[in-house]
Design an enzyme around this catalytic site. Structure first.
Site, PDB file in Angstrom:
ATOM      1  N   SER A 110       0.868  -1.175   0.000  1.00  0.00           N
ATOM      2  CA  SER A 110       0.000   0.000   0.000  1.00  0.00           C
ATOM      3  C   SER A 110       0.909   1.230   0.000  1.00  0.00           C
ATOM      4  O   SER A 110       2.041   1.173  -0.499  1.00  0.00           O
ATOM      5  CB  SER A 110      -0.913  -0.046   1.232  1.00  0.00           C
ATOM      6  OG  SER A 110      -1.784   1.045   1.244  1.00  0.00           O
ATOM      7  N   TYR A 149      -3.483   6.973  -7.660  1.00  0.00           N
ATOM      8  CA  TYR A 149      -2.568   6.086  -6.929  1.00  0.00           C
ATOM      9  C   TYR A 149      -3.055   5.883  -5.479  1.00  0.00           C
ATOM     10  O   TYR A 149      -3.077   4.763  -4.970  1.00  0.00           O
ATOM     11  CB  TYR A 149      -1.186   6.731  -6.965  1.00  0.00           C
ATOM     12  CG  TYR A 149      -0.077   6.011  -6.267  1.00  0.00           C
ATOM     13  CD1 TYR A 149       0.528   4.893  -6.825  1.00  0.00           C
ATOM     14  CD2 TYR A 149       0.415   6.480  -5.046  1.00  0.00           C
ATOM     15  CE1 TYR A 149       1.576   4.251  -6.186  1.00  0.00           C
ATOM     16  CE2 TYR A 149       1.470   5.846  -4.404  1.00  0.00           C
ATOM     17  CZ  TYR A 149       2.044   4.732  -4.978  1.00  0.00           C
ATOM     18  OH  TYR A 149       3.087   4.106  -4.338  1.00  0.00           O
ATOM     19  N   LYS A 193      -4.066   2.422  -3.728  1.00  0.00           N
ATOM     20  CA  LYS A 193      -3.290   1.945  -2.576  1.00  0.00           C
ATOM     21  C   LYS A 193      -4.176   1.757  -1.337  1.00  0.00           C
ATOM     22  O   LYS A 193      -3.939   0.841  -0.542  1.00  0.00           O
ATOM     23  CB  LYS A 193      -2.150   2.911  -2.276  1.00  0.00           C
ATOM     24  CG  LYS A 193      -1.024   2.877  -3.313  1.00  0.00           C
ATOM     25  CD  LYS A 193      -0.471   1.482  -3.483  1.00  0.00           C
ATOM     26  CE  LYS A 193       0.944   1.462  -4.023  1.00  0.00           C
ATOM     27  NZ  LYS A 193       1.424   0.070  -4.268  1.00  0.00           N
TER      28      LYS A 193
HETATM   29  N1  LIG Z   1       9.512   4.097  -3.175  1.00  0.00           N
HETATM   30  C1  LIG Z   1       8.637   4.532  -2.261  1.00  0.00           C
HETATM   31  O1  LIG Z   1       8.938   5.420  -1.427  1.00  0.00           O
HETATM   32  C2  LIG Z   1       7.274   3.944  -2.203  1.00  0.00           C
HETATM   33  C3  LIG Z   1       6.329   4.503  -1.335  1.00  0.00           C
HETATM   34  C4  LIG Z   1       5.078   3.941  -1.215  1.00  0.00           C
HETATM   35  C5  LIG Z   1       4.762   2.816  -1.969  1.00  0.00           C
HETATM   36  N2  LIG Z   1       5.686   2.298  -2.836  1.00  0.00           N
HETATM   37  C6  LIG Z   1       5.291   1.107  -3.602  1.00  0.00           C
HETATM   38  O2  LIG Z   1       6.337   0.158  -3.530  1.00  0.00           O
HETATM   39  C7  LIG Z   1       6.295  -0.655  -4.695  1.00  0.00           C
HETATM   40  C8  LIG Z   1       7.671  -0.713  -5.332  1.00  0.00           C
HETATM   41  O3  LIG Z   1       7.983   0.569  -5.835  1.00  0.00           O
HETATM   42  P1  LIG Z   1       9.467   1.099  -6.077  1.00  0.00           P
HETATM   43  O4  LIG Z   1       9.548   2.404  -5.382  1.00  0.00           O
HETATM   44  O5  LIG Z   1      10.456   0.046  -5.777  1.00  0.00           O
HETATM   45  O6  LIG Z   1       9.432   1.437  -7.646  1.00  0.00           O
HETATM   46  P2  LIG Z   1      10.112   0.726  -8.907  1.00  0.00           P
HETATM   47  O7  LIG Z   1       9.601   1.432 -10.128  1.00  0.00           O
HETATM   48  O8  LIG Z   1      11.591   0.663  -8.727  1.00  0.00           O
HETATM   49  O9  LIG Z   1       9.556  -0.768  -8.834  1.00  0.00           O
HETATM   50  C9  LIG Z   1       8.319  -1.167  -9.362  1.00  0.00           C
HETATM   51  C10 LIG Z   1       8.557  -2.368 -10.256  1.00  0.00           C
HETATM   52  O10 LIG Z   1       7.291  -2.871 -10.707  1.00  0.00           O
HETATM   53  C11 LIG Z   1       7.447  -3.301 -12.057  1.00  0.00           C
HETATM   54  N3  LIG Z   1       6.142  -3.315 -12.702  1.00  0.00           N
HETATM   55  C12 LIG Z   1       5.384  -2.241 -13.066  1.00  0.00           C
HETATM   56  N4  LIG Z   1       4.232  -2.642 -13.628  1.00  0.00           N
HETATM   57  C13 LIG Z   1       4.259  -4.007 -13.610  1.00  0.00           C
HETATM   58  C14 LIG Z   1       3.342  -5.005 -14.041  1.00  0.00           C
HETATM   59  N5  LIG Z   1       2.165  -4.671 -14.626  1.00  0.00           N
HETATM   60  N6  LIG Z   1       3.661  -6.304 -13.865  1.00  0.00           N
HETATM   61  C15 LIG Z   1       4.856  -6.653 -13.311  1.00  0.00           C
HETATM   62  N7  LIG Z   1       5.761  -5.745 -12.889  1.00  0.00           N
HETATM   63  C16 LIG Z   1       5.463  -4.438 -13.039  1.00  0.00           C
HETATM   64  C17 LIG Z   1       8.394  -2.270 -12.662  1.00  0.00           C
HETATM   65  O11 LIG Z   1       9.021  -2.766 -13.857  1.00  0.00           O
HETATM   66  C18 LIG Z   1       9.366  -2.010 -11.524  1.00  0.00           C
HETATM   67  O12 LIG Z   1      10.515  -2.826 -11.593  1.00  0.00           O
HETATM   68  C19 LIG Z   1       5.205  -0.052  -5.588  1.00  0.00           C
HETATM   69  O13 LIG Z   1       3.996  -0.751  -5.380  1.00  0.00           O
HETATM   70  C20 LIG Z   1       5.087   1.349  -5.090  1.00  0.00           C
HETATM   71  O14 LIG Z   1       3.840   1.919  -5.384  1.00  0.00           O
HETATM   72  C21 LIG Z   1       6.931   2.832  -2.977  1.00  0.00           C
END
Ligand SMILES: NC(=O)c1ccc[n+]([C@@H]2O[C@H](COP(=O)([O-])OP(=O)(O)OC[C@H]3O[C@@H](n4cnc5c(N)ncnc54)[C@H](O)[C@@H]3O)[C@@H](O)[C@H]2O)c1
Length: 284
Positions: free
Chosen positions: A152, A166, A170
């Site tokens: 989330s 988003y 989430k």
């Molecule tokens: N980075 C943060 O601070 C943060 C904060 C809150 C939530 N999130 C959540 O954490 C998760 C990871 O994000 P992140 O920051 O590592 O970003 P990121 O972009 O590095 O990782 C996301 C990955 O998901 C893959 N992806 C996208 N669509 C896809 C699909 N349809 N099927 C399979 N793979 C797919 C992408 O290729 C990517 O490698 C996400 O759900 C994001 O919303 C991240």
């Protein structure tokens, strides 16, 4: 001896960012890992690059772990089934699912096109359903329990400017996990939500992450030990919890209801004027 010896874990979106760290950390504790990533851009455009998942599989194997790649999109039922099938073909069963794949299409609501809403809800909320349903059914039929951890965000749980699509997706994931935790109880399938914070390609343009000392503090690898813990027998007494995690902080996030006001007279019917006179107590 690893905490997850003999376990099989699926991590979606594990080709980079937080998901890659989950995959490495789970494998380091002995889990065989399905590294799923469709290899697209930050906004979900493109895809079809096998390099991201393959690279993480190679890293795990180089450290002596077991892993297999999946390039399916989480955003379709066929994709979800294919991710499960990859795990079953390679390792025979699944113990742990980490729903992590994600994209961003940020805009204020007034400027948001329908397609920006649809694709974000499709990947995050529908994608969590598409993968979780076949995996949950497999865990239920197998009868050995399981752990489902879905990603989330504080953007949904607390709100964030410019992220209505988003944030809605989430918050939906959080509600999904709360309901599934109840359905999973009698099958010993434990369900959790994470609200992570980390410096990745999703967040590297946020003002919050521009200071060098902040970048150093927000390594995505700081998120993954919690996932390993939740997936392990050490957390077997836990389900239906939501965690904030990042930058060295781990905290439980809770939905709370205050005492409010209750009326016994008039069948419990408050008048708008009475509500106006008691609003401070309702919001206390
Ligand atoms: N980075 C943060 O601070 C943060 C904060 C809150 C939530 N999130 C959540 O954490 C998760 C990871 O994000 P992140 O920051 O590592 O970003 P990121 O972009 O590095 O990782 C996301 C990955 O998901 C893959 N992806 C996208 N669509 C896809 C699909 N349809 N099927 C399979 N793979 C797919 C992408 O290729 C990517 O490698 C996400 O759900 C994001 O919303 C991240």
């Amino acid at each position: 001896m690893g905490l997850l010896d003999g376990k099989v874990a699926i991590v979606t979106g594990a080709g980079g960012g937080i998901g890659r760290e989950h995959a490495l950390a789970l494998a380091a504790e002995g889990a065989a890992v399905v590294v799923n990533d469709l290899g697209g851009a930050r906004d979900g455009a493109g895809g079809g690059s096998q390099n991201m998942a393959d690279h993480v599989v190679a890293e795990i194997k180089a450290s002596g772990g077991e892993a297999v790649a999946s390039y399916a999109s989480v955003a379709t039922m066929d994709g979800g089934q294919s991710i499960l099938d990859t795990a079953l073909r390679a390792f025979g069963h699944v113990d742990v699912l980490v729903n992590n794949a994600g994209i961003l299409r940020d805009k204020t609501l007034a400027n948001m096109e329908e397609a920006m809403w649809d694709v974000v809800v499709q990947v995050h909320l529908k994608g969590t359903f598409c993968v979780t349903q076949p995996v949950f059914k497999h865990m239920k039929d197998r009868g050995q329990g399981g752990v489902i951890i879905s990603t989330s965000s504080t953007s949904g749980l607390n709100g964030n400017f410019g992220q209505c699509n988003y944030g809605a997706a989430k918050a939906g994931i959080w509600g999904f996990m709360r309901c599934l935790a109840l359905e999973g109880k009698k099958f010993n399938i434990r369900c959790f939500s994470l609200a992570p914070v980390a410096l990745t390609r999703l967040t590297d343009d946020l003002p919050f992450f521009q200071a060098e000392e902040m970048k150093a503090k927000m390594d995505p690898k700081l998120v993954s030990p919690l996932v390993v813990y939740l997936a392990s027998e050490q957390a077997k007494h836990l389900t239906d919890k939501t965690f904030f995690v990042g930058g060295g902080t781990i905290a439980e996030m809770r939905m709370v209801r205050n005492e409010g006001i209750t009326k016994a007279e008039a069948g419990g019917l408050w008048t708008p004027q009475e509500i106006a006179s008691k609003i401070d107590k309702i919001l206390a």
